[in-house]
Design a protein around this motif. Sequence first.
Motif, PDB file in Angstrom:
ATOM      1  N   SER A 118      -0.322   0.074   1.479  1.00  0.00           N
ATOM      2  CA  SER A 118      -1.034   0.021   0.210  1.00  0.00           C
ATOM      3  C   SER A 118      -2.267   0.905   0.299  1.00  0.00           C
ATOM      4  O   SER A 118      -2.990   0.894   1.294  1.00  0.00           O
ATOM      5  N   THR A 119      -2.515   1.678  -0.726  1.00  0.00           N
ATOM      6  CA  THR A 119      -3.609   2.632  -0.703  1.00  0.00           C
ATOM      7  C   THR A 119      -4.111   2.832  -2.129  1.00  0.00           C
ATOM      8  O   THR A 119      -3.823   2.027  -3.015  1.00  0.00           O
ATOM      9  N   HIS A 120      -4.872   3.868  -2.357  1.00  0.00           N
ATOM     10  CA  HIS A 120      -5.375   4.189  -3.697  1.00  0.00           C
ATOM     11  C   HIS A 120      -5.377   5.704  -3.889  1.00  0.00           C
ATOM     12  O   HIS A 120      -5.552   6.465  -2.941  1.00  0.00           O
ATOM     13  N   VAL A 121      -5.227   6.112  -5.128  1.00  0.00           N
ATOM     14  CA  VAL A 121      -5.538   7.470  -5.563  1.00  0.00           C
ATOM     15  C   VAL A 121      -6.635   7.320  -6.604  1.00  0.00           C
ATOM     16  O   VAL A 121      -6.399   6.829  -7.713  1.00  0.00           O
ATOM     17  N   VAL A 165       2.736   3.530  -0.702  1.00  0.00           N
ATOM     18  CA  VAL A 165       3.552   4.602  -0.151  1.00  0.00           C
ATOM     19  C   VAL A 165       4.567   3.964   0.787  1.00  0.00           C
ATOM     20  O   VAL A 165       4.234   3.057   1.562  1.00  0.00           O
ATOM     21  N   THR A 166       5.843   4.390   0.711  1.00  0.00           N
ATOM     22  CA  THR A 166       6.928   3.713   1.404  1.00  0.00           C
ATOM     23  C   THR A 166       7.855   4.711   2.102  1.00  0.00           C
ATOM     24  O   THR A 166       7.899   5.889   1.753  1.00  0.00           O
ATOM     25  N   ARG A 225       1.227  -7.087  -2.355  1.00  0.00           N
ATOM     26  CA  ARG A 225      -0.081  -7.705  -2.107  1.00  0.00           C
ATOM     27  C   ARG A 225      -0.516  -7.626  -0.647  1.00  0.00           C
ATOM     28  O   ARG A 225      -1.510  -8.232  -0.267  1.00  0.00           O
ATOM     29  N   SER A 226       0.205  -6.874   0.158  1.00  0.00           N
ATOM     30  CA  SER A 226      -0.135  -6.701   1.568  1.00  0.00           C
ATOM     31  C   SER A 226      -0.663  -5.292   1.802  1.00  0.00           C
ATOM     32  O   SER A 226      -0.267  -4.342   1.124  1.00  0.00           O
TER      33      SER A 226
END
Length: 426
Positions: A58-61, A68-69, A92-93
């Motif tokens: 899990s990340t952010h832009v 991203v997987t 949620r992880s």
Amino acid sequence: MNAETMPVAAGSEPTAVDYAVYHSQAIFTAEQENIFRGQTWCYLGLEAELANSGDFRSTHVGNTPVVVTRATDGTIHAWVNRCAHKGATVCRSLRGNQADGAFVCVYHQWAYDATGALVGVPFRRGLKGVGGYSKEFNMAEHSLERLRVETFGGLVFGTFNSTIAPLDDFLGPVMRKYIQRVFQRPVKVLGYARQFMAGNWKLYSENSRDSYHGGLLHLFYPTFGIYRQSQESAGLVSDEGYHTVFTVSKPKGDVDYGSFGDEANREMQGEAKLQDERLLAFRPEIADDVGLHIQSIFPSVVVQQIQNTLATRQIVPHGTDKTELVWTYFGYADDDDETTRHRLRNLNLVGPSGLISMEDGEAVELCQQGTIGAEGKRSFVEMGGDDVRPSYAPMGMDENSVRGFWKGYLGLMGNALADLAAEGRA
């Protein structure tokens, strides 16, 4: 804000920045559209974090949550972490492995595969002829919003933009060369740290490009002989201005490390002594003598090698005065146990409470606090000149790369800033 306090024409080389850019909600909102969702590639993570099918991060832009997987066919995908049904967070992880490849929204159990495609909707056809969606309901039209994904040198980048040039072009040959310098062979993740700063993301972006403060703010550098302004060093700036890299070579020959403090304008208080001096040991492992490599890739990541520490720092803007810094520490996959232990000792130098880097967060917050109510007043960014040079040496007595950041920033934001100024909303 106006043209006198901050140039808004694309290609300008600003030497003064209106403090409004750190506090304006309208500017922050415009940045999400014009920078993070605009003509840029944003860092998403390391390929090493997605080594296996089903791995995710899990990340952010910008302030947009993204996952991203790694799919079953080995391809890497990224999608907005927002359910197509009611907008709830799907994953949620922070990271992990989804062995069955399914990401299920807890609210109504809508299920998506690793590519972001909708693959399951409970009671889609109702139950015993009651309820459900119409026959026209097409799951393919309700997938998660996807990003384009490309990789370089083990780094994963994503973009919302459909027309931007490939990642290689965005980085350019100089930045690609220095990424390959650090990612010279496969890496393994050693750990993470998360740092929260009560300051604007651009203040940290300036900080990572600001060589002027290195030997002044960070007294650990000169006190323990890691860096001083007269050391062999160089800076490079991309054509657009916004990417930059600093390198500092280790001292050559017999060096009186006690003399390093002579170039600092203040002294570390108390006894300057380490209980374990192995912390400072630098073992050159790349085919050069560079002991410090700080590479800022616009808009959202810093790649670093300081001594034998290797890390990425991801910049996540959560608000005008809320920034998260995600540190990902890594080593090389073929490191033996002793080398890994040495890297872990070295990591005490960096991170949120690192002996070298702990002051940066404080500096960001001091600038944020000090500029409250200062809209219309300007910073002064003329150390070392008023232009943006593609290369310079030595570093430490200039703000060339900071001016480069603002040159690149205005290339993307100039029109939006002009519009906001005309509307009186900047």
